[in-house]
Design a protein around this motif. Sequence first.
Motif, PDB file in Angstrom:
ATOM      1  N   HIS A   1       1.990   8.006  -5.697  1.00  0.00           N
ATOM      2  CA  HIS A   1       0.717   8.524  -6.209  1.00  0.00           C
ATOM      3  C   HIS A   1       0.738  10.057  -6.243  1.00  0.00           C
ATOM      4  O   HIS A   1       0.985  10.692  -5.215  1.00  0.00           O
ATOM      5  CB  HIS A   1      -0.449   8.038  -5.339  1.00  0.00           C
ATOM      6  CG  HIS A   1      -1.772   8.184  -6.012  1.00  0.00           C
ATOM      7  ND1 HIS A   1      -2.328   9.414  -6.293  1.00  0.00           N
ATOM      8  CD2 HIS A   1      -2.639   7.266  -6.500  1.00  0.00           C
ATOM      9  CE1 HIS A   1      -3.491   9.238  -6.906  1.00  0.00           C
ATOM     10  NE2 HIS A   1      -3.698   7.940  -7.041  1.00  0.00           N
TER      11      HIS A   1
ATOM     12  N   CYS B   1      -5.265   2.677  -3.965  1.00  0.00           N
ATOM     13  CA  CYS B   1      -3.962   2.092  -3.579  1.00  0.00           C
ATOM     14  C   CYS B   1      -4.185   0.845  -2.728  1.00  0.00           C
ATOM     15  O   CYS B   1      -3.462  -0.150  -2.874  1.00  0.00           O
ATOM     16  CB  CYS B   1      -3.125   3.107  -2.803  1.00  0.00           C
ATOM     17  SG  CYS B   1      -2.479   4.454  -3.805  1.00  0.00           S
TER      18      CYS B   1
ATOM     19  N   ARG C   1       2.647   2.248  -3.140  1.00  0.00           N
ATOM     20  CA  ARG C   1       1.774   2.955  -4.082  1.00  0.00           C
ATOM     21  C   ARG C   1       1.511   4.394  -3.633  1.00  0.00           C
ATOM     22  O   ARG C   1       1.522   5.311  -4.450  1.00  0.00           O
ATOM     23  CB  ARG C   1       0.460   2.194  -4.235  1.00  0.00           C
ATOM     24  CG  ARG C   1       0.648   0.952  -5.051  1.00  0.00           C
ATOM     25  CD  ARG C   1      -0.604   0.099  -5.089  1.00  0.00           C
ATOM     26  NE  ARG C   1      -0.447  -0.957  -6.066  1.00  0.00           N
ATOM     27  CZ  ARG C   1       0.296  -2.052  -5.884  1.00  0.00           C
ATOM     28  NH1 ARG C   1       0.914  -2.258  -4.735  1.00  0.00           N
ATOM     29  NH2 ARG C   1       0.413  -2.939  -6.841  1.00  0.00           N
ATOM     30  N   VAL C   2       1.243   4.583  -2.340  1.00  0.00           N
ATOM     31  CA  VAL C   2       1.001   5.933  -1.817  1.00  0.00           C
ATOM     32  C   VAL C   2       2.191   6.841  -2.156  1.00  0.00           C
ATOM     33  O   VAL C   2       2.011   7.980  -2.600  1.00  0.00           O
ATOM     34  CB  VAL C   2       0.761   5.886  -0.290  1.00  0.00           C
ATOM     35  CG1 VAL C   2       0.849   7.269   0.337  1.00  0.00           C
ATOM     36  CG2 VAL C   2      -0.589   5.225   0.012  1.00  0.00           C
TER      37      VAL C   2
ATOM     38  N   ALA D   1      -8.217   7.991  -4.018  1.00  0.00           N
ATOM     39  CA  ALA D   1      -6.862   7.535  -4.344  1.00  0.00           C
ATOM     40  C   ALA D   1      -6.351   6.560  -3.279  1.00  0.00           C
ATOM     41  O   ALA D   1      -5.738   5.533  -3.597  1.00  0.00           O
ATOM     42  CB  ALA D   1      -5.928   8.741  -4.463  1.00  0.00           C
ATOM     43  N   TRP D   2      -6.596   6.897  -2.021  1.00  0.00           N
ATOM     44  CA  TRP D   2      -6.181   6.028  -0.896  1.00  0.00           C
ATOM     45  C   TRP D   2      -6.801   4.646  -1.056  1.00  0.00           C
ATOM     46  O   TRP D   2      -6.125   3.625  -0.948  1.00  0.00           O
ATOM     47  CB  TRP D   2      -6.621   6.684   0.405  1.00  0.00           C
ATOM     48  CG  TRP D   2      -6.067   6.152   1.693  1.00  0.00           C
ATOM     49  CD1 TRP D   2      -5.087   6.730   2.458  1.00  0.00           C
ATOM     50  CD2 TRP D   2      -6.488   4.957   2.415  1.00  0.00           C
ATOM     51  NE1 TRP D   2      -4.869   5.970   3.582  1.00  0.00           N
ATOM     52  CE2 TRP D   2      -5.706   4.878   3.585  1.00  0.00           C
ATOM     53  CE3 TRP D   2      -7.432   3.980   2.171  1.00  0.00           C
ATOM     54  CZ2 TRP D   2      -5.855   3.843   4.517  1.00  0.00           C
ATOM     55  CZ3 TRP D   2      -7.580   2.937   3.091  1.00  0.00           C
ATOM     56  CH2 TRP D   2      -6.787   2.885   4.241  1.00  0.00           C
TER      57      TRP D   2
ATOM     58  N   PHE E   1       0.834  -1.212   0.000  1.00  0.00           N
ATOM     59  CA  PHE E   1       0.000   0.000   0.000  1.00  0.00           C
ATOM     60  C   PHE E   1       0.868   1.261   0.000  1.00  0.00           C
ATOM     61  O   PHE E   1       0.696   2.150  -0.853  1.00  0.00           O
ATOM     62  CB  PHE E   1      -0.923  -0.028   1.228  1.00  0.00           C
ATOM     63  CG  PHE E   1      -1.683   1.235   1.473  1.00  0.00           C
ATOM     64  CD1 PHE E   1      -2.722   1.619   0.646  1.00  0.00           C
ATOM     65  CD2 PHE E   1      -1.358   2.051   2.558  1.00  0.00           C
ATOM     66  CE1 PHE E   1      -3.430   2.790   0.865  1.00  0.00           C
ATOM     67  CE2 PHE E   1      -2.059   3.222   2.797  1.00  0.00           C
ATOM     68  CZ  PHE E   1      -3.098   3.598   1.946  1.00  0.00           C
ATOM     69  N   TYR E   2       1.838   1.359   0.929  1.00  0.00           N
ATOM     70  CA  TYR E   2       2.627   2.602   1.018  1.00  0.00           C
ATOM     71  C   TYR E   2       3.596   2.755  -0.157  1.00  0.00           C
ATOM     72  O   TYR E   2       3.972   3.878  -0.495  1.00  0.00           O
ATOM     73  CB  TYR E   2       3.315   2.724   2.375  1.00  0.00           C
ATOM     74  CG  TYR E   2       2.325   3.160   3.434  1.00  0.00           C
ATOM     75  CD1 TYR E   2       1.730   4.418   3.375  1.00  0.00           C
ATOM     76  CD2 TYR E   2       1.935   2.302   4.457  1.00  0.00           C
ATOM     77  CE1 TYR E   2       0.788   4.808   4.311  1.00  0.00           C
ATOM     78  CE2 TYR E   2       0.997   2.682   5.395  1.00  0.00           C
ATOM     79  CZ  TYR E   2       0.422   3.945   5.317  1.00  0.00           C
ATOM     80  OH  TYR E   2      -0.521   4.328   6.235  1.00  0.00           O
TER      81      TYR E   2
ATOM     82  N   GLU F   1      -5.421  -2.094  -4.931  1.00  0.00           N
ATOM     83  CA  GLU F   1      -4.302  -2.655  -5.711  1.00  0.00           C
ATOM     84  C   GLU F   1      -3.361  -3.452  -4.813  1.00  0.00           C
ATOM     85  O   GLU F   1      -2.840  -4.490  -5.224  1.00  0.00           O
ATOM     86  CB  GLU F   1      -3.531  -1.532  -6.403  1.00  0.00           C
ATOM     87  CG  GLU F   1      -4.297  -0.902  -7.553  1.00  0.00           C
ATOM     88  CD  GLU F   1      -3.533   0.262  -8.180  1.00  0.00           C
ATOM     89  OE1 GLU F   1      -4.195   1.093  -8.831  1.00  0.00           O
ATOM     90  OE2 GLU F   1      -2.292   0.338  -8.005  1.00  0.00           O
ATOM     91  N   ALA F   2      -3.130  -2.965  -3.605  1.00  0.00           N
ATOM     92  CA  ALA F   2      -2.272  -3.692  -2.663  1.00  0.00           C
ATOM     93  C   ALA F   2      -2.916  -5.029  -2.278  1.00  0.00           C
ATOM     94  O   ALA F   2      -2.228  -6.048  -2.153  1.00  0.00           O
ATOM     95  CB  ALA F   2      -2.010  -2.832  -1.426  1.00  0.00           C
TER      96      ALA F   2
END
Length: 127
Positions: A29, A90, A25-26, A86-87, A22-23, A93-94
């Motif tokens: 982003h 992500c 991707r964050v 967006a969060w 997750f992070y 996707e994670a």
Amino acid sequence: ENKTLPFEAIGEGTLHRLVDAFYRRVGMHPDLAPIFPDDLTETARKQKQFLTQYLGGPPLYTNEHGHPMLRARHLPFEITPVRATAWLACMAEAMDEVGLEGPVREDFYARLYLTAQHMINTPDDET
Ligand code: HEM
């Protein structure tokens, strides 16, 4: 009745891989990276603690940081509807990346969706 906790169903290893995915991707982003620290190590560590207790596991976050007061802790940041979307993207996707599927994923995501809406504190047109 003997219900398995979501934390147990998901497992600590998968949860930690999820937070790391997750992070990653964050941090890349365009709508999210600007409001997060460059080094997400500590953010990820706290999120692993928080999500452990959110999913019914031991209260790791509260033991170290006190009551989560999540909305209050997010007030220093402009959380817009676009950033909430967006969060969540992500996170979805994670979840795909770590292979989290089925009812346990759907229930977890549904809760995160509601929590994310609760964090919104700024309209889109103010950023
Ligand atoms: C911290 C953004 C939703 C849980 C943070 C931070 C930012 C942020 C910028 C500070 C990071 C740092 O300084 O280390 C957002 C945005 C969201 C969102 C844009 C979109 C809606 C959520 C949700 C949860 C959550 C849904 C929980 C399910 C946390 C936790 C922390 C945190 C546990 C660490 C708090 C602390 O410093 O102790 N978030 N967040 N966030 N967020 Fe979010």
